[in-house]
Design a protein around this motif. Structure first.
Motif, PDB file in Angstrom:
ATOM      1  N   GLY A   1      -8.204  37.709  46.069  1.00 52.31           N
ATOM      2  CA  GLY A   1      -9.109  37.029  46.998  1.00 52.31           C
ATOM      3  C   GLY A   1      -8.870  35.536  47.106  1.00 52.31           C
ATOM      4  N   ASN A   2      -7.733  35.058  46.599  1.00 53.62           N
ATOM      5  CA  ASN A   2      -7.432  33.632  46.684  1.00 53.62           C
ATOM      6  C   ASN A   2      -6.533  33.267  47.857  1.00 53.62           C
ATOM      7  OD1 ASN A   2      -8.494  31.933  44.235  1.00 53.62           O
ATOM      8  ND2 ASN A   2      -8.002  33.978  43.457  1.00 53.62           N
ATOM      9  N   VAL A   3      -6.004  34.265  48.542  1.00 53.43           N
ATOM     10  CA  VAL A   3      -5.193  33.981  49.729  1.00 53.43           C
ATOM     11  C   VAL A   3      -5.492  35.043  50.781  1.00 53.43           C
ATOM     12  CG1 VAL A   3      -3.179  35.228  48.820  1.00 53.43           C
ATOM     13  CG2 VAL A   3      -2.852  33.526  50.599  1.00 53.43           C
ATOM     14  N   GLY A   4      -5.559  34.583  52.021  1.00 51.45           N
ATOM     15  CA  GLY A   4      -5.754  35.514  53.126  1.00 51.45           C
ATOM     16  C   GLY A   4      -4.672  35.278  54.169  1.00 51.45           C
ATOM     17  N   TYR A   5      -4.119  36.341  54.688  1.00 54.17           N
ATOM     18  CA  TYR A   5      -3.174  36.221  55.794  1.00 54.17           C
ATOM     19  C   TYR A   5      -3.832  36.771  57.036  1.00 54.17           C
ATOM     20  CZ  TYR A   5       0.410  35.128  52.377  1.00 54.17           C
ATOM     21  OH  TYR A   5       1.134  34.527  51.381  1.00 54.17           O
ATOM     22  N   ALA A   6      -3.566  36.124  58.168  1.00 54.29           N
ATOM     23  CA  ALA A   6      -4.070  36.621  59.440  1.00 54.29           C
ATOM     24  C   ALA A   6      -2.925  36.634  60.432  1.00 54.29           C
ATOM     25  CB  ALA A   6      -5.200  35.729  59.958  1.00 54.29           C
ATOM     26  N   ALA A   7      -2.889  37.671  61.274  1.00 54.82           N
ATOM     27  CA  ALA A   7      -1.823  37.780  62.260  1.00 54.82           C
ATOM     28  C   ALA A   7      -2.412  38.302  63.549  1.00 54.82           C
ATOM     29  CB  ALA A   7      -0.730  38.724  61.759  1.00 54.82           C
ATOM     30  N   GLY A   8      -1.802  37.906  64.660  1.00 54.43           N
ATOM     31  CA  GLY A   8      -2.257  38.402  65.949  1.00 54.43           C
ATOM     32  C   GLY A   8      -1.071  38.614  66.867  1.00 54.43           C
ATOM     33  N   PRO A   9      -1.255  39.416  67.906  1.00 55.19           N
ATOM     34  CA  PRO A   9      -0.175  39.630  68.862  1.00 55.19           C
ATOM     35  C   PRO A   9       0.146  38.335  69.604  1.00 55.19           C
ATOM     36  CG  PRO A   9      -2.202  40.768  69.556  1.00 55.19           C
ATOM     37  CD  PRO A   9      -2.491  40.124  68.241  1.00 55.19           C
ATOM     38  N   ALA A  10       1.355  38.284  70.163  1.00 49.98           N
ATOM     39  CA  ALA A  10       1.787  37.087  70.875  1.00 49.98           C
ATOM     40  C   ALA A  10       0.748  36.703  71.921  1.00 49.98           C
ATOM     41  CB  ALA A  10       3.145  37.334  71.521  1.00 49.98           C
ATOM     42  N   GLY A  11       0.426  35.441  71.971  1.00 47.67           N
ATOM     43  CA  GLY A  11      -0.502  34.960  72.987  1.00 47.67           C
ATOM     44  C   GLY A  11      -1.951  35.041  72.593  1.00 47.67           C
ATOM     45  N   ALA A  12      -2.270  35.868  71.579  1.00 51.24           N
ATOM     46  CA  ALA A  12      -3.672  35.984  71.176  1.00 51.24           C
ATOM     47  C   ALA A  12      -4.015  34.870  70.190  1.00 51.24           C
ATOM     48  CB  ALA A  12      -3.932  37.340  70.522  1.00 51.24           C
ATOM     49  N   ALA A  13      -5.280  34.462  70.214  1.00 47.47           N
ATOM     50  CA  ALA A  13      -5.708  33.409  69.293  1.00 47.47           C
ATOM     51  C   ALA A  13      -5.895  33.999  67.904  1.00 47.47           C
ATOM     52  CB  ALA A  13      -7.014  32.792  69.778  1.00 47.47           C
ATOM     53  N   LEU A  14      -5.660  33.172  66.882  1.00 49.21           N
ATOM     54  CA  LEU A  14      -5.944  33.586  65.506  1.00 49.21           C
ATOM     55  C   LEU A  14      -7.456  33.676  65.330  1.00 49.21           C
ATOM     56  CD1 LEU A  14      -3.403  31.471  63.450  1.00 49.21           C
ATOM     57  CD2 LEU A  14      -3.543  33.960  63.501  1.00 49.21           C
ATOM     58  N   PRO A  15      -7.917  34.409  64.326  1.00 54.29           N
ATOM     59  CA  PRO A  15      -9.353  34.478  64.087  1.00 54.29           C
ATOM     60  C   PRO A  15      -9.940  33.082  63.915  1.00 54.29           C
ATOM     61  CG  PRO A  15      -8.183  36.005  62.663  1.00 54.29           C
ATOM     62  CD  PRO A  15      -7.143  35.188  63.365  1.00 54.29           C
ATOM     63  N   ALA A  16     -11.178  32.945  64.337  1.00 55.36           N
ATOM     64  CA  ALA A  16     -11.854  31.653  64.203  1.00 55.36           C
ATOM     65  C   ALA A  16     -12.293  31.490  62.757  1.00 55.36           C
ATOM     66  CB  ALA A  16     -13.059  31.602  65.143  1.00 55.36           C
ATOM     67  N   TRP A  17     -11.426  30.946  61.960  1.00 58.74           N
ATOM     68  CA  TRP A  17     -11.707  30.734  60.541  1.00 58.74           C
ATOM     69  C   TRP A  17     -11.482  29.258  60.263  1.00 58.74           C
ATOM     70  CZ3 TRP A  17     -14.163  32.571  56.591  1.00 58.74           C
ATOM     71  CH2 TRP A  17     -13.886  32.097  55.310  1.00 58.74           C
ATOM     72  N   GLY A  18     -12.476  28.586  59.715  1.00 52.89           N
ATOM     73  CA  GLY A  18     -12.409  27.139  59.601  1.00 52.89           C
ATOM     74  C   GLY A  18     -11.691  26.607  58.386  1.00 52.89           C
ATOM     75  N   GLY A  19     -11.271  27.490  57.486  1.00 52.36           N
ATOM     76  CA  GLY A  19     -10.691  27.027  56.230  1.00 52.36           C
ATOM     77  C   GLY A  19      -9.262  26.534  56.377  1.00 52.36           C
ATOM     78  N   ALA A  20      -8.751  25.928  55.314  1.00 52.54           N
ATOM     79  CA  ALA A  20      -7.403  25.363  55.326  1.00 52.54           C
ATOM     80  C   ALA A  20      -6.355  26.464  55.396  1.00 52.54           C
ATOM     81  CB  ALA A  20      -7.187  24.514  54.080  1.00 52.54           C
ATOM     82  N   GLY A  21      -5.383  26.288  56.290  1.00 52.83           N
ATOM     83  CA  GLY A  21      -4.324  27.270  56.440  1.00 52.83           C
ATOM     84  C   GLY A  21      -3.071  26.653  57.002  1.00 52.83           C
ATOM     85  N   VAL A  22      -2.023  27.446  57.063  1.00 48.42           N
ATOM     86  CA  VAL A  22      -0.763  26.990  57.649  1.00 48.42           C
ATOM     87  C   VAL A  22      -0.190  28.129  58.496  1.00 48.42           C
ATOM     88  CG1 VAL A  22       0.523  27.631  55.547  1.00 48.42           C
ATOM     89  CG2 VAL A  22       1.535  26.020  57.174  1.00 48.42           C
ATOM     90  N   THR A  23       0.243  27.781  59.696  1.00 51.29           N
ATOM     91  CA  THR A  23       0.862  28.779  60.567  1.00 51.29           C
ATOM     92  C   THR A  23       2.337  28.919  60.203  1.00 51.29           C
ATOM     93  OG1 THR A  23      -0.654  28.164  62.332  1.00 51.29           O
ATOM     94  CG2 THR A  23       1.264  29.455  62.961  1.00 51.29           C
ATOM     95  N   LEU A  24       2.758  30.134  59.977  1.00 50.86           N
ATOM     96  CA  LEU A  24       4.146  30.384  59.582  1.00 50.86           C
ATOM     97  C   LEU A  24       5.011  30.811  60.762  1.00 50.86           C
ATOM     98  CD1 LEU A  24       3.284  32.419  56.353  1.00 50.86           C
ATOM     99  CD2 LEU A  24       3.929  30.011  56.487  1.00 50.86           C
ATOM    100  N   ARG A  25       4.417  31.601  61.651  1.00 54.49           N
ATOM    101  CA  ARG A  25       5.145  32.109  62.813  1.00 54.49           C
ATOM    102  C   ARG A  25       4.251  32.025  64.035  1.00 54.49           C
ATOM    103  NH1 ARG A  25       7.532  37.354  59.842  1.00 54.49           N
ATOM    104  NH2 ARG A  25       5.818  38.444  60.849  1.00 54.49           N
ATOM    105  N   GLY A  26       4.872  31.887  65.204  1.00 54.56           N
ATOM    106  CA  GLY A  26       4.107  31.873  66.445  1.00 54.56           C
ATOM    107  C   GLY A  26       3.627  30.478  66.794  1.00 54.56           C
ATOM    108  N   ASN A  27       2.797  30.431  67.843  1.00 58.63           N
ATOM    109  CA  ASN A  27       2.335  29.135  68.335  1.00 58.63           C
ATOM    110  C   ASN A  27       1.044  28.723  67.650  1.00 58.63           C
ATOM    111  OD1 ASN A  27       4.501  28.987  70.149  1.00 58.63           O
ATOM    112  ND2 ASN A  27       3.411  30.390  71.530  1.00 58.63           N
TER     113      ASN A  27
END
Lengths: 488, 362
Positions: free
Chosen positions: B301-327
Motif C-alpha cells: 500500500g505504499n505505491v499505486g500505479y494508475a493507467a488509462g487509455p490514450a487520450g483519457a485523463a488519469l484518475p483525479a488523485w491529488g497525491g504526489a506522482g510521476v508520469t512514466l508513459r503518455g501525455n
C-alpha cells in the motif's frame, strides 16, 4: 569563518538571548565545558554559547540568527560522534537538540514513527515494541545516541549488511537549513517521487542544517534468532568461515569478528567467556520466522563444522544470546581499559580482502610499535581497528595517527572507503581527497554551498581545511567509563 | 516532437559520454525509452543515448556488489546475477521491455520485491555521472557500506536526468531465496485489503511481496526462503484468510506481467504515485471513478500505479506522482518547490544544460 564572527561577543550573546525565552542560552564556563568534546575526545574547543531550544520554532530562530550574524553553529545530540562530528567551533554556537525529544506519531498499521531529533535511538524501538515492531539501525551507542545525530551521520550498526544504514530507514525529514529555510521532504510513504532529497539530506554531517522531524520506517521484530559463536586458531580461519557463509547463499542478520586482543579485553571487562586458545571469534546471527531459521540453521551448522573451528557455541536461549552480544558490543570500551587513550577507526575494504588487510595492519602495528585490536563487521567489510596509545607519552598520538592514516589509505587502495558508519567529521577530513578527486571534492563543496552559502553549519568538518580544535589528552568518554556507551 | 528532434548521440565510453554532454547546450539522457515521459522535453534538447554504454564492468558475487554501465539492459544483469544465485531484491520493472539500469535509477522504479528489503534507493551504492559542465565524477562507493561524502547516488534516484547523466552505477545485491511461493487472497472490498496490508506487514512471516489488484479485488502475497519453511508459513496465512496457492508457472507469469505493466492499456498513460497504506481506499475509489482507468497497488500500500487509455485523463488523485508513459504533466500532485532545490540544481548544472525539474515539455 571565524574571521567573520563576533566583533563584540557580548553584544552577540545579548541579541541571541533576547531572541529566546530565558534559560535557553548557556554561556557559563562550566556549562560550556560539558560541550567541548564529543565521542572523539582527542579534540576540544570552547564554544561561545550553547543554545538549548525546547521547540522547533526556537531551533529555527537560533539557526536564522546564526545565518543573519554569519555565526558558525554545530548541532548536537548526545555527543557520541566518533569522528568528531559534533566538536564545537571555537567562538561558534552549539545548538543542542536533546529537549526536542518527542515521538510525535507512531502508526503501527503503517509501521512508521515521526520523531524529533533529540529522541534516543533505542527509545524508538521501545515505543514500537508493544506492536511487535522495531527500529532497525543499532549503533553501539544506541542507548544514548539521538536520531538527529544518526540522521546527520548516517549511523550504522551490526545489522547493516541485511538492513542497511540509517538512510535506508528514513522516509522523510523536516529540516531547517543553514539559510534558515525550512523544508519538508518525503513522508510516511516508503516510495518517493522525484529526486531523493531525503536521501541526500541523510549523512550531511550537519553541513546542510538541522533535522527537526524525522519519519522512520519500523520493521516487524524477527520472530526468532539463532546466534552462534565460533572460535578459531587464527584470524584467517575466521575470515575464511565468513567467506564460506557468504558464498552459501545465507543472509545472516550479523557477521562479526573479534581478534585476540579484543577477546582478552572483553573477558576482563564483562567476564565474557570465550573458547580457550582462540586468536579470533566469529559471531553469526540468523533471524526470521522460526521455520526459516530452523532450515537455515542446518546449513550454517554444516558450514561452520567444516571451517575447522576450535569450538562452536550456539546460544541456547535469549540470555546466552545477550551475553554474546554484550561481549561484542562492549569490546571497544573494554579494549580501551588496556590503554589510557585510543583511536577507533572505521574503514571499509572489499570483504574478500579482509584477511589481507588484517595481515597488513598487524605487520604495521608491530613495525610502528603501536598496539592495535580489531573488532569488525565482517559481513560488510567494515573494519574497526582500535589503536592504543598513551597521550602523555611524547609522540605517541602522532604514531597512532600515522597508523590510522596508513589503514585508511589501505582501505581506499583496496577499493573500499575511509568510513563505513562514523562519517568523515573532523577526524578523517584530511583523507577525503584520498577517496575523491579534486573535481569530486569540488562537487561536494558546491552542494554544501547550495545548502549553506556562508559555511556556518558545522564548518571544519568533512572537508580538509585549517582550524582543527586543540588536541587534548583525554581518555575515555565519561559515559564509556560508566559503561553506558561503547564505541563502534 | 520526436520527428523534429535530431538523432540521439550515442557515446561508446564514459569519456565519450562526457564529450557528448559538452557538445550541446541542452542535453537529456535516454535509455531504452520504456519510460518515455521522463525525457519528453523540447526538441531543442539533444538526446544522449546510453545504448552503447552497455555491459557489466565488475561483478564479485562474494562482495554482494556489481558495477555496470548505465545503458546495460536489466535483463542482462538479472541473468548474470541469477547464474550466481543472486538478485536485485527490489525486482527492477520493465526488464522484459528492455529497460536499462540507468533509466530505472532515473525513474526511481522498484518492483514487487521492494516490500521485503526496500526499493532501488536502498541498493544503489555509487555512481559515475557527467555533471552539467561535462565533468565525469564518481560519488558514493563500490563497497556495501560507505558513509564518505554526501549521498549523491541516492539523490539521483528518481531525478529524471535533471541533474546529471548517469554513466556507471554500483549496486548491492543479495542471495536469492531458494524457493518462492505466491498466494492469492480474494477480498470483499478495499477496506479489507488495507487491513490485510497492516496485519500481513507486521506479521512474523517476513513476506517477500505484498501487492493488490484493486479491480478483482485480491491481495497477492509472495513468500521467499527455504522450501522446508514455506508450507508452514503458507498454511498459517490460509488459516487466517482464505485463498489459493498460485502454481509456479502461473505465479511467474503473474509477477512478470506486474513488472512489465501488462495490465496497463497499450499506448496509454501510466503513472506512479507514492501512497501511505491508509490512502489506498481513496486511491482505489479514484481509479474506479475514472473511465477506462486501471491500477495496481504495490509495496503493502505504499505505491499505486494508475493507467488509462490514450487520450483519457488519469484518475483525479491529488497525491504526489510521476508520469512514466503518455501525455500529461510529468510531476503530479503538489511537489515541494523550495529555494534550496534551485541552488542544488545550480551546483550540479550551473549552465542549465539539463532540463529543469519543472521543464517538462508539457
Amino acid at each position: 569563518m571565524e574571521t567573520t564572527a563576533v566583533p563584540d561577543r557580548t553584544a552577540t550573546l545579548r541579541r541571541l538571548m533576547a531572541l529566546l525565552p530565558p534559560g535557553r542560552v548557556l554561556d557559563g564556563a562550566a556549562q560550556l565545558a560539558a560541550y567541548g568534546s564529543d565521542g572523539l575526545t582527542a579534540f576540544e574547543a570552547r564554544p561561545l554559547a550553547v543554545v538549548v531550544p525546547e521547540t522547533q520554532d526556537e531551533a529555527i530562530a537560533a539557526v536564522r540568527f546564526c545565518h543573519a550574524e554569519k555565526l558558525p553553529f554545530v548541532a548536537r545530540g548526545s555527543g557520541t560522534s566518533l569522528s568528531g562530528g559534533s566538536t564545537p567551533c571555537a567562538q561558534g554556537i552549539v545548538i543542542t537538540l536533546n529537549r526536542l525529544n518527542r515521538i510525535l506519531r507512531l502508526d503501527p498499521a503503517e509501521r512508521v514513527a515521526v520523531v524529533e531529533p533529540g529522541v534516543i535511538n533505542l527509545a524508538v524501538t521501545a515505543a514500537a515494541q508493544p506492536y511487535g515492531l522495531h527500529y532497525a539501525p543499532d549503533p553501539s551507542s544506541q542507548s544514548v545516541c539521538t536520531i538527529g545525530g544518526n540522521v546527520a551521520f548516517n549511523a550504522g550498526g551490526a545489522h547493516c549488511l541485511k538492513y542497511g544504514m540509517t538512510s535506508n530507514h528514513v522516509l522523510g525529514v523536516k529540516a531547517v537549513l543553514a539559510t534558515g529555510e525550512v523544508v519538508t521532504w518525503g513522508g510516511p510513504s516508503r516510495e518517493n517521487i522525484g529526486p531523493d532529497w531525503t536521501g541526500l539530506f541523510v549523512g550531511n554531517e550537519g553541513l546542510f542544517g538541522i533535522a527537526l522531524e524525522v519519519t522512520l520506517q519500523l520493521l516487524p521484530r524477527a520472530e526468532v534468532f539463532h546466534t552462534v559463536l565460533a572460535g578459531y586458531r587464527t584470524l584467517e580461519e575466521a575470515g575464511d568461515a565468513v567467506a564460506a557463509v557468504v558464498a552459501s547463499g545465507l543472509l545472516p542478520g550479523a557477521i562479526e569478528i573479534m581478534d585476540a586482543l579484543a577477546l582478552e579485553a572483553a573477558s576482563a571487562a564483562v567476564h565474557a567467556e570465550y573458547p580457550p586458545g582462540c586468536a579470533a571469534v566469529l559471531i553469526v546471527e540468523l533471524e526470521g520466522p522460526r521455520e526459516v531459521v530452523a532450515a537455515d540453521r542446518l546449513r550454517l551448522d554444516a558450514i561452520l563444522a567444516a571451517s575447522q573451528p576450535v569450538e562452536v557455541r550456539p546460544a541456547r536461549d535469549a540470555a546466552e544470546r545477550l551475553a554474546i552480544w554484550k561481549g561484542r558490543k562492549s569490546a571497544f570500551s573494554a579494549v580501551g581499559r588496556l590503554s589510557p587513550d585510543f583511536i577507533v577507526q572505521d574503514g571499509v575494504v572489499p570483504r574478500r580482502r579482509l584477511g589481507e588487510a588484517l595481515r597488513k595492519i598487524s605487520a604495521w602495528s608491530k613495525e610502528m610499535n603501536v598496539r592495535c585490536a580489531n573488532v569488525f563487521h565482517a559481513g560488510d567489510g567494515n573494519l574497526h581497528p582500535l589503536i592504543l596509545y598513551d597521550g602523555r607519552e611524547a609522540g605517541a598520538l602522532e604514531r597512532a595517527e600515522a597508523l590510522a592514516g596508513r589503514i585508511l589509505r589501505l582501505c581506499v587502495e583496496m577499493g573500499g572507503s575511509i568510513t563505513g558508519e562514523h562519517g568523515v567529521g573532523l577526524e578523517k577530513r584530511d583523507y577525503l581527497p584520498d577517496m575523491f578527486s579534486p573535481e569530486e571534492v569540488a562537487c561536494l563543496k558546491r552542494l554544501r554551498a547550495a545548502f549553506d552559502p556562508f559555511e556556518i553549519a558545522n564548518p571544519g568538518k568533512m572537508f580538509p581545511g585549517p582550524g582543527a580544535p586543540a588536541l587534548t589528552q583525554h581518555g575515555l568518554h565519561p559515559l564509556e567509563k560508566a559503561g553506558v556507551i561503547a564505541r563502534e | 516532437m520526436v520527428a523534429l528532434a535530431p538523432a540521439p548521440l550515442t557515446p561508446a565510453s564514459l569519456d565519450e559520454l562526457a564529450a557528448a554532454v559538452r557538445s550541446a547546450p541542452r542535453v537529456i539522457a535516454v535509455g531504452a525509452g520504456t519510460k518515455p515521459r521522463l525525457a519528453a522535453v523540447g526538441a531543442d534538447v539533444v538526446r544522449v543515448s546510453t545504448v552503447r554504454l552497455s555491459g557489466i564492468v565488475d561483478y564479485e558475487p562474494s562482495e554482494f556488489t556489481f558495477t555496470a554501465l548505465a545503458g546495460t539492459p536489466l535483463r542482462e544483469i538479472v541473468a548474470a546475477l541469477g547464474e550466481k544465485g543472486q538478485y536485485l531484491p527490489f525486482d527492477p520493472p520493465l526488464a522484459g521491455a528492455g529497460a536499462t539500469l540507468g533509466g530505472t535509477v532515473a525513474a526511481g522504479l522498484s518492483g514487487p520485491g521492494r516490500f521485503r528489503f526496500g526499493g532501488l534507493r536502498d541498493f544503489i551504492l555509487g555512481v559515475r555521472f557527467v555533471d552539467g559542465e561535462g565533468r565525469l565524477l564518481r560519488l558514493g562507493g563500490r563497497v556495501v557500506k560507505n558513509a564518505a561524502g554526501f549521498d549523491v547516488p541516492k539523490f539521483f534516484v528518481g531525478s529524471a536526468g535533471r541533474f546529471g547523466v548517469l554513466g556507471e552505477i554500483t549496486f548491492k545485491v543479495f542471495p536469492r531465496p531458494a524457493v518462492r511461493r505466491t498466494l492469492c487472497l480474494p477480498v470483499a472490498e478495499t477496506k479489507a485489503m488495507t487491513a490485510m496490508f497492516a496485519a500481513a506487514g507486521a506479521a512474523r512471516w517476513e513476506l517477500d511481496a505484498l501487492e493488490a489488484d484493486p479491480a478483482a479485488p485480491a491481495v497477492w502475497l509472495r513468500l521467499g526462503g527455504p522450501a522446508a519453511a514455506l508450507d508452514a508459513l503458507a498454511g498459517e496465512i490460509f488459516a487466517r484468510w482464505p485463498g489459493r496457492t498460485v502454481p509456479d508457472d502461473e505465479a511467474a507469469a503473474h509477477w512478470t506481467a506486474i513488472s512489465e505493466f501488462d495490465w496497463a492499456p497499450a499506448g496509454g498513460t501510466l503513472a506512479k504515485f507514492a501512497l501511505s497504506p491508509g490512502q489506498v481506499p481513496a486511491f482505489v475509489a479514484a481509479l474506479a471513478a475514472a473511465p477506462g482507468a486501471k491500477g495496481w497497488i504495490g509495496a503493502g500500500g505504499n505505491v499505486g500505479y494508475a493507467a488509462g487509455p490514450a487520450g483519457a485523463a488519469l484518475p483525479a488523485w491529488g497525491g504526489a506522482g510521476v508520469t512514466l508513459r503518455g501525455n500529461g504533466p510529468l510531476w503530479l500532485g503538489p511537489p515541494p518547490r523550495v529555494e534550496v532545490m534551485r541552488a542544488v540544481k545550480a551546483a550540479m548544472d550551473p549552465v542549465n544544460r539539463f532540463p529543469g525539474l519543472d521543464e517538462t515539455g508539457a
